[in-house]
Motif scaffolding. Structure first.
Motif, PDB file in Angstrom:
ATOM      1  N   THR A 183      45.624  40.689  35.633  1.00 48.27           N
ATOM      2  CA  THR A 183      44.234  40.844  35.208  1.00 48.27           C
ATOM      3  C   THR A 183      43.417  41.446  36.346  1.00 48.27           C
ATOM      4  O   THR A 183      43.718  41.251  37.525  1.00 48.27           O
ATOM      5  N   GLU A 230      38.962  40.162  34.026  1.00 53.64           N
ATOM      6  CA  GLU A 230      39.609  39.916  32.746  1.00 53.64           C
ATOM      7  C   GLU A 230      40.157  38.494  32.672  1.00 53.64           C
ATOM      8  O   GLU A 230      40.579  37.919  33.674  1.00 53.64           O
ATOM      9  N   ASP A 237      41.843  38.700  27.454  1.00 58.16           N
ATOM     10  CA  ASP A 237      41.493  40.117  27.630  1.00 58.16           C
ATOM     11  C   ASP A 237      42.752  40.935  27.945  1.00 58.16           C
ATOM     12  O   ASP A 237      42.922  42.045  27.441  1.00 58.16           O
ATOM     13  N   GLN A 238      43.624  40.366  28.789  1.00 55.83           N
ATOM     14  CA  GLN A 238      44.866  41.049  29.160  1.00 55.83           C
ATOM     15  C   GLN A 238      45.750  41.252  27.924  1.00 55.83           C
ATOM     16  O   GLN A 238      46.333  42.320  27.742  1.00 55.83           O
TER      17      GLN A 238
END
Length: 177
Positions: free
Chosen positions: A108, A112, A116-117
């Motif tokens: 990340t 993030e 999100d990743q």
């Protein structure tokens, strides 16, 4: 490009997320003493919210109007803002397995979360099926239309073998390397 621009070195680097654009840009930025502009920083605000597209385009145009630079990113709609000023285009057209590994290796970033990743991995995996300017089809269109020196790299080994001198030659040539 005007005669005054002939000695400028303006390099755009495109490719899928995880393809190594940032690493290549950093390598050449250091070797060639050029500022590097990451389109992620223009597309996204520091708090993780997407920036207004017109504002992002204005920021990209401001960078593109300077004398020497490297601009790198996946966002075709931002790259196309800079391409009229560019004299070299590098496309990192790596297979999904290499991009996937690159994303996992870097982990990340930019604040993030793991969620999100996971979303980024899904989005990057769709690179070959999306039809936006930030897709394989969009990058192919940018590459084919670009009239300056250009090169399409298909492996990390090809990217690693590309030298600063080759980039300078590329920027002074029209057509594919």
């Amino acid at each position: 490009m005007s005669a005054a621009d002939a000695s400028s070195l303006r390099i755009a680097i495109i490719g899928n997320s995880g393809s190594g654009k940032s690493s290549l840009a950093s390598k050449f930025g250091s070797a060639l003493k050029l500022p590097v502009y990451d389109l992620d920083h223009l597309h996204w605000q520091e708090d993780g919210r997407k920036r207004d597209e017109e504002e992002a385009r204005l920021l990209a145009t401001g960078h593109a109007n300077t004398s020497d630079w490297i601009i790198e990113g996946v966002y075709g709609w931002l790259v196309e803002t800079a391409l009229p000023k560019a004299n070299a285009l590098i496309w990192l057209d790596l297979p999904w397995a290499e991009c996937h590994d690159g994303l996992l290796r870097r982990g990340t970033q930019h604040g993030e979360t793991e969620s999100d990743q996971a979303a980024l991995l899904a989005w990057a995996g769709d690179y070959w099926t999306r039809t936006t300017s930030s897709s394989f089809a969009g990058h192919l269109q940018l590459y084919e239309a670009f009239g300056g020196g250009k090169i399409r790299l298909k492996t990390r080994a090809e990217a690693a073998a590309l030298s600063p001198q080759a980039i300078k030659r590329l920027a002074n040539e029209a057509g594919a390397f």
